[in-house]
Scaffold this motif. Structure first.
Motif, PDB file in Angstrom:
ATOM      1  N   THR A  56      33.403  45.614  43.084  1.00 41.44           N
ATOM      2  CA  THR A  56      33.012  43.991  42.580  1.00 41.44           C
ATOM      3  C   THR A  56      32.011  44.695  41.313  1.00 41.44           C
ATOM      4  O   THR A  56      30.857  44.649  40.825  1.00 41.44           O
ATOM      5  CB  THR A  56      31.540  43.954  42.931  1.00 41.44           C
ATOM      6  N   ALA A  57      32.775  43.471  40.255  1.00 40.74           N
ATOM      7  CA  ALA A  57      32.094  43.474  39.026  1.00 40.74           C
ATOM      8  C   ALA A  57      32.977  42.367  38.371  1.00 40.74           C
ATOM      9  O   ALA A  57      33.987  41.656  38.764  1.00 40.74           O
ATOM     10  CB  ALA A  57      32.617  44.906  38.291  1.00 40.74           C
ATOM     11  N   THR A  58      32.741  42.618  36.931  1.00 38.73           N
ATOM     12  CA  THR A  58      33.752  42.047  36.140  1.00 38.73           C
ATOM     13  C   THR A  58      34.767  42.378  35.441  1.00 38.73           C
ATOM     14  O   THR A  58      34.334  43.568  34.340  1.00 38.73           O
ATOM     15  CB  THR A  58      32.693  40.470  35.301  1.00 38.73           C
ATOM     16  N   TYR A  59      36.333  42.210  35.118  1.00 43.57           N
ATOM     17  CA  TYR A  59      36.573  43.066  34.729  1.00 43.57           C
ATOM     18  C   TYR A  59      37.549  42.155  33.643  1.00 43.57           C
ATOM     19  O   TYR A  59      37.758  41.309  33.594  1.00 43.57           O
ATOM     20  CB  TYR A  59      38.126  42.919  35.683  1.00 43.57           C
ATOM     21  N   TYR A  60      37.554  43.186  32.697  1.00 45.58           N
ATOM     22  CA  TYR A  60      37.824  42.899  31.292  1.00 45.58           C
ATOM     23  C   TYR A  60      39.150  42.764  30.730  1.00 45.58           C
ATOM     24  O   TYR A  60      39.233  44.733  30.904  1.00 45.58           O
ATOM     25  CB  TYR A  60      36.772  43.079  29.883  1.00 45.58           C
ATOM     26  N   CYS A  61      40.141  43.187  30.297  1.00 49.11           N
ATOM     27  CA  CYS A  61      41.051  43.599  28.932  1.00 49.11           C
ATOM     28  C   CYS A  61      40.633  43.694  28.246  1.00 49.11           C
ATOM     29  O   CYS A  61      39.663  42.788  26.878  1.00 49.11           O
ATOM     30  CB  CYS A  61      42.337  43.042  29.375  1.00 49.11           C
ATOM     31  N   ALA A  62      41.635  43.792  27.122  1.00 48.78           N
ATOM     32  CA  ALA A  62      40.713  44.905  25.436  1.00 48.78           C
ATOM     33  C   ALA A  62      42.204  45.505  25.079  1.00 48.78           C
ATOM     34  O   ALA A  62      43.001  46.389  25.449  1.00 48.78           O
ATOM     35  CB  ALA A  62      39.545  45.857  25.803  1.00 48.78           C
ATOM     36  N   ALA A  63      42.130  45.331  23.623  1.00 47.00           N
ATOM     37  CA  ALA A  63      43.386  45.910  22.912  1.00 47.00           C
ATOM     38  C   ALA A  63      42.904  47.525  21.837  1.00 47.00           C
ATOM     39  O   ALA A  63      41.748  46.819  21.247  1.00 47.00           O
ATOM     40  CB  ALA A  63      43.793  44.792  22.411  1.00 47.00           C
ATOM     41  N   ASP A  64      43.528  48.255  21.837  1.00 50.06           N
ATOM     42  CA  ASP A  64      42.859  49.824  21.355  1.00 50.06           C
ATOM     43  C   ASP A  64      44.050  49.133  20.114  1.00 50.06           C
ATOM     44  O   ASP A  64      45.549  49.627  20.091  1.00 50.06           O
ATOM     45  CB  ASP A  64      43.455  50.349  21.722  1.00 50.06           C
ATOM     46  N   THR A  65      43.950  48.214  18.656  1.00 46.26           N
ATOM     47  CA  THR A  65      44.901  48.263  17.669  1.00 46.26           C
ATOM     48  C   THR A  65      45.548  49.336  17.019  1.00 46.26           C
ATOM     49  O   THR A  65      47.086  48.649  16.384  1.00 46.26           O
ATOM     50  CB  THR A  65      44.858  47.303  16.588  1.00 46.26           C
ATOM     51  N   THR A  66      45.261  50.554  17.083  1.00 45.98           N
ATOM     52  CA  THR A  66      44.835  51.598  16.066  1.00 45.98           C
ATOM     53  C   THR A  66      45.796  52.953  17.102  1.00 45.98           C
ATOM     54  O   THR A  66      46.404  53.857  16.704  1.00 45.98           O
ATOM     55  CB  THR A  66      44.277  52.466  15.019  1.00 45.98           C
ATOM     56  N   CYS A  67      45.309  52.430  18.808  1.00 45.33           N
ATOM     57  CA  CYS A  67      46.169  52.988  19.708  1.00 45.33           C
ATOM     58  C   CYS A  67      45.447  54.796  19.987  1.00 45.33           C
ATOM     59  O   CYS A  67      45.375  55.634  19.702  1.00 45.33           O
ATOM     60  CB  CYS A  67      47.248  53.800  20.176  1.00 45.33           C
ATOM     61  N   LEU A  68      44.055  54.479  18.892  1.00 44.09           N
ATOM     62  CA  LEU A  68      43.144  55.918  18.310  1.00 44.09           C
ATOM     63  C   LEU A  68      41.797  55.445  19.314  1.00 44.09           C
ATOM     64  O   LEU A  68      41.336  56.520  19.209  1.00 44.09           O
ATOM     65  CB  LEU A  68      43.107  55.967  17.041  1.00 44.09           C
ATOM     66  N   GLY A  69      41.542  55.229  20.449  1.00 43.09           N
ATOM     67  CA  GLY A  69      40.574  54.977  21.189  1.00 43.09           C
ATOM     68  C   GLY A  69      39.507  54.163  20.767  1.00 43.09           C
ATOM     69  O   GLY A  69      38.186  54.059  21.363  1.00 43.09           O
ATOM     70  N   GLU A  70      39.554  52.754  20.034  1.00 52.98           N
ATOM     71  CA  GLU A  70      38.135  52.180  19.668  1.00 52.98           C
ATOM     72  C   GLU A  70      39.200  50.893  20.394  1.00 52.98           C
ATOM     73  O   GLU A  70      40.066  50.751  19.472  1.00 52.98           O
ATOM     74  CB  GLU A  70      38.100  52.263  18.592  1.00 52.98           C
ATOM     75  N   TYR A  71      38.440  50.271  21.110  1.00 55.22           N
ATOM     76  CA  TYR A  71      39.259  49.376  22.069  1.00 55.22           C
ATOM     77  C   TYR A  71      37.962  47.462  21.175  1.00 55.22           C
ATOM     78  O   TYR A  71      36.973  47.913  21.078  1.00 55.22           O
ATOM     79  CB  TYR A  71      38.583  48.874  23.172  1.00 55.22           C
ATOM     80  N   THR A  72      39.084  46.935  20.240  1.00 60.84           N
ATOM     81  CA  THR A  72      38.237  46.168  19.331  1.00 60.84           C
ATOM     82  C   THR A  72      38.956  44.732  19.912  1.00 60.84           C
ATOM     83  O   THR A  72      37.808  43.683  19.405  1.00 60.84           O
ATOM     84  CB  THR A  72      38.707  46.286  18.131  1.00 60.84           C
ATOM     85  N   ILE A  73      39.373  44.034  20.635  1.00 60.45           N
ATOM     86  CA  ILE A  73      39.816  42.757  20.989  1.00 60.45           C
ATOM     87  C   ILE A  73      39.685  43.285  22.225  1.00 60.45           C
ATOM     88  O   ILE A  73      39.999  43.938  23.166  1.00 60.45           O
ATOM     89  CB  ILE A  73      41.352  42.631  20.311  1.00 60.45           C
ATOM     90  N   TRP A  74      38.508  42.126  23.014  1.00 63.08           N
ATOM     91  CA  TRP A  74      38.351  42.038  24.127  1.00 63.08           C
ATOM     92  C   TRP A  74      38.379  40.048  24.987  1.00 63.08           C
ATOM     93  O   TRP A  74      37.914  39.279  24.006  1.00 63.08           O
ATOM     94  CB  TRP A  74      36.848  42.255  24.665  1.00 63.08           C
ATOM     95  N   GLY A  75      38.965  40.432  26.176  1.00 64.96           N
ATOM     96  CA  GLY A  75      38.810  39.155  26.546  1.00 64.96           C
ATOM     97  C   GLY A  75      37.520  38.475  27.511  1.00 64.96           C
ATOM     98  O   GLY A  75      35.902  39.253  27.040  1.00 64.96           O
ATOM     99  N   LEU A  76      37.225  37.489  27.609  1.00 65.39           N
ATOM    100  CA  LEU A  76      36.153  37.183  28.421  1.00 65.39           C
ATOM    101  C   LEU A  76      35.607  37.444  29.701  1.00 65.39           C
ATOM    102  O   LEU A  76      34.474  37.235  30.438  1.00 65.39           O
ATOM    103  CB  LEU A  76      35.855  35.360  28.264  1.00 65.39           C
ATOM    104  N   GLY A  77      37.134  38.233  30.810  1.00 68.64           N
ATOM    105  CA  GLY A  77      36.227  38.663  31.833  1.00 68.64           C
ATOM    106  C   GLY A  77      36.850  37.562  32.845  1.00 68.64           C
ATOM    107  O   GLY A  77      37.255  36.575  32.596  1.00 68.64           O
ATOM    108  N   THR A  78      36.908  37.975  34.193  1.00 72.26           N
ATOM    109  CA  THR A  78      37.527  38.182  35.235  1.00 72.26           C
ATOM    110  C   THR A  78      37.113  37.870  36.531  1.00 72.26           C
ATOM    111  O   THR A  78      36.406  39.829  36.616  1.00 72.26           O
ATOM    112  CB  THR A  78      39.083  37.010  35.379  1.00 72.26           C
ATOM    113  N   GLN A  79      35.886  37.845  37.091  1.00 73.87           N
ATOM    114  CA  GLN A  79      34.800  38.107  38.300  1.00 73.87           C
ATOM    115  C   GLN A  79      35.901  38.966  39.364  1.00 73.87           C
ATOM    116  O   GLN A  79      36.889  37.474  40.095  1.00 73.87           O
ATOM    117  CB  GLN A  79      33.891  37.227  38.462  1.00 73.87           C
TER     118      GLN A  79
END
Length: 118
Positions: free
Chosen positions: A90-113
């Motif tokens: 049970t949690a809020t689940y978020y998807c995210a994008a790492d634009t450089t594929c170097l390990g930092e996710y910088t673009i995030w959705g608002l989440g789904t419960q």
């Protein structure tokens, strides 16, 4: 920055399955690494699964053996198939994008419960 929109959350019974979707809009989705994360109040965010630009995947300990991440380039969408769900999921689940594929996710959705009921 573009945006990501999650869907597919809801309430499910313990032991059941749920499939989350994350649609990318206005971003260069095809070359990005993508990930699913989850958060609960008062605790740090947990990485659930990631998928690379050539469809390689990695899973966090909580997800391994139960969850599967995939993507559909034609639909601009990444998925998280979750099986054998337990109340601890049970949690809020978020998807995210790492634009450089170097390990930092910088673009995030608002989440789904996601709520798992015993």
């Amino acid at each position: 920055q573009g945006d990501l929109v999650e869907s597919g959350g809801g309430s499910v019974q313990s032991g059941g399955s749920l499939k989350l979707s994350c649609k990318a809009r206005g971003i260069v989705y095809q070359s990005y690494c993508m990930g699913w994360f989850r958060s609960v109040p008062g605790k740090e965010r947990e990485k659930i699964a990631t998928i690379g630009q050539y469809h390689s995947t990695n899973y966090g300990d909580s997800a391994k053996g139960r969850f599967t991440i995939s993507r559909d380039i034609g639909k601009n969408t990444v998925y998280l198939q979750m099986n054998n769900l337990e109340p601890e999921d049970t949690a809020t689940y978020y998807c995210a994008a790492d634009t450089t594929c170097l390990g930092e996710y910088t673009i995030w959705g608002l989440g789904t419960q996601v709520t798992v009921v015993s």
